[in-house]
Structure formats: structure tokens, C-alpha cells
Design a protein around this motif. Sequence first.
Motif, PDB file in Angstrom:
ATOM      1  N   VAL A   1       0.839  -1.201   0.000  1.00 47.38           N
ATOM      2  CA  VAL A   1       0.000   0.000   0.000  1.00 47.38           C
ATOM      3  C   VAL A   1       0.872   1.248   0.000  1.00 47.38           C
ATOM      4  N   GLU A   2       1.915   1.254   0.821  1.00 46.85           N
ATOM      5  CA  GLU A   2       2.855   2.389   0.823  1.00 46.85           C
ATOM      6  C   GLU A   2       3.472   2.568  -0.553  1.00 46.85           C
ATOM      7  N   PHE A   3       3.913   1.467  -1.153  1.00 44.05           N
ATOM      8  CA  PHE A   3       4.530   1.511  -2.472  1.00 44.05           C
ATOM      9  C   PHE A   3       3.562   2.088  -3.502  1.00 44.05           C
TER      10      PHE A   3
ATOM     11  N   PHE B   1      19.275  13.433  -4.854  1.00 40.00           N
ATOM     12  CA  PHE B   1      18.565  12.175  -5.024  1.00 40.00           C
ATOM     13  C   PHE B   1      17.156  12.294  -4.454  1.00 40.00           C
ATOM     14  N   ASN B   2      16.181  11.783  -5.178  1.00 39.70           N
ATOM     15  CA  ASN B   2      14.784  11.821  -4.759  1.00 39.70           C
ATOM     16  C   ASN B   2      14.546  10.776  -3.673  1.00 39.70           C
ATOM     17  N   TYR B   3      14.200  11.204  -2.471  1.00 42.48           N
ATOM     18  CA  TYR B   3      13.995  10.261  -1.374  1.00 42.48           C
ATOM     19  C   TYR B   3      12.775   9.369  -1.611  1.00 42.48           C
ATOM     20  N   ARG B   4      11.796   9.833  -2.392  1.00 46.87           N
ATOM     21  CA  ARG B   4      10.645   8.981  -2.727  1.00 46.87           C
ATOM     22  C   ARG B   4      11.098   7.803  -3.595  1.00 46.87           C
ATOM     23  N   TRP B   5      12.006   8.079  -4.524  1.00 49.09           N
ATOM     24  CA  TRP B   5      12.540   7.028  -5.391  1.00 49.09           C
ATOM     25  C   TRP B   5      13.246   5.975  -4.538  1.00 49.09           C
ATOM     26  N   SER B   6      14.064   6.448  -3.602  1.00 51.70           N
ATOM     27  CA  SER B   6      14.786   5.547  -2.707  1.00 51.70           C
ATOM     28  C   SER B   6      13.811   4.738  -1.852  1.00 51.70           C
ATOM     29  N   ALA B   7      12.770   5.387  -1.366  1.00 52.50           N
ATOM     30  CA  ALA B   7      11.781   4.682  -0.549  1.00 52.50           C
ATOM     31  C   ALA B   7      11.103   3.581  -1.362  1.00 52.50           C
ATOM     32  N   CYS B   8      10.805   3.864  -2.623  1.00 54.71           N
ATOM     33  CA  CYS B   8      10.187   2.846  -3.490  1.00 54.71           C
ATOM     34  C   CYS B   8      11.132   1.662  -3.690  1.00 54.71           C
TER      35      CYS B   8
END
Length: 134
Positions: A56-58, A81-88
Amino acid sequence: MVKVVQPAYGRVFQDDEGAAELAKVLWKETVAALKEAEAVTLANLARADRYVRAKVEFENLYPTAYQQGPVLKGEEGGEYFNYRWSACEKLNERMLKLEKAMFGEATVKAGREKPAAGKVAADEFLGPDNGIRQ
């Protein structure tokens, strides 16, 4: 037999009804897959819950991360670096680990047996020397 109880995703995702509904659907799909694999255990149900929450987070993060890309431009012209990209990426890794823990590694089914080295279908017609003249 293990009793399957869906977590209270309405409480988990209080402020996001869409996320709660997605979690309920993902839970049902994941439990169905566990039942099909005959892998319903207390440990796998706990993993399924963590998997659903990560998924769901993804699903919430990925559209924005994809649109922005892995590198963002700073206000002063620099890049970061995009932290959202890293989180994904991290969520993807976590989901994969949970999938492997619940269902194991995917295995390729063995194909037909290959004939022994040096043997060919025409051997029976060629005779004992296999048609090789020395």
C-alpha cells in the motif's frame, strides 16, 4: 488449522480510506495465494500483513516517484537524489523478501532429459560405429 483474521486496515490507514480498501483487497489476494500454496501459518500471516502494508505504501509513493524521477533539481541549480525514489526501491526490496519468505524461491521446471553426450536419434540406424569411419 490456523484461523485467518484480517487486520483492521480501517484503523491502520485512518486518514486514507482508499489505502484501507486497497489493503483489504491485497490481504484477500495474498491469503488466497497462501492457501493455494498450502502455506497458511501464523508466521506467513504476519508476513502477509507486513507485505500488504508495504505494498500500500509503495502504491501510494510510486506514481509521484516515477513522475519526478530518481534525481531532482535544487532551487539553486544543483541536483539531489529523490527520497521517494529511494523509498520505493527499499519497499520493493522488502516486498521481495517477504514474498520469498512466504512462497519460497521461484524454481524453473526441468525440461526434458537431454540425450547422453555423443548419442543422437540416428544411432540405431548407423550401427555400432555410429557412422564414424576411422
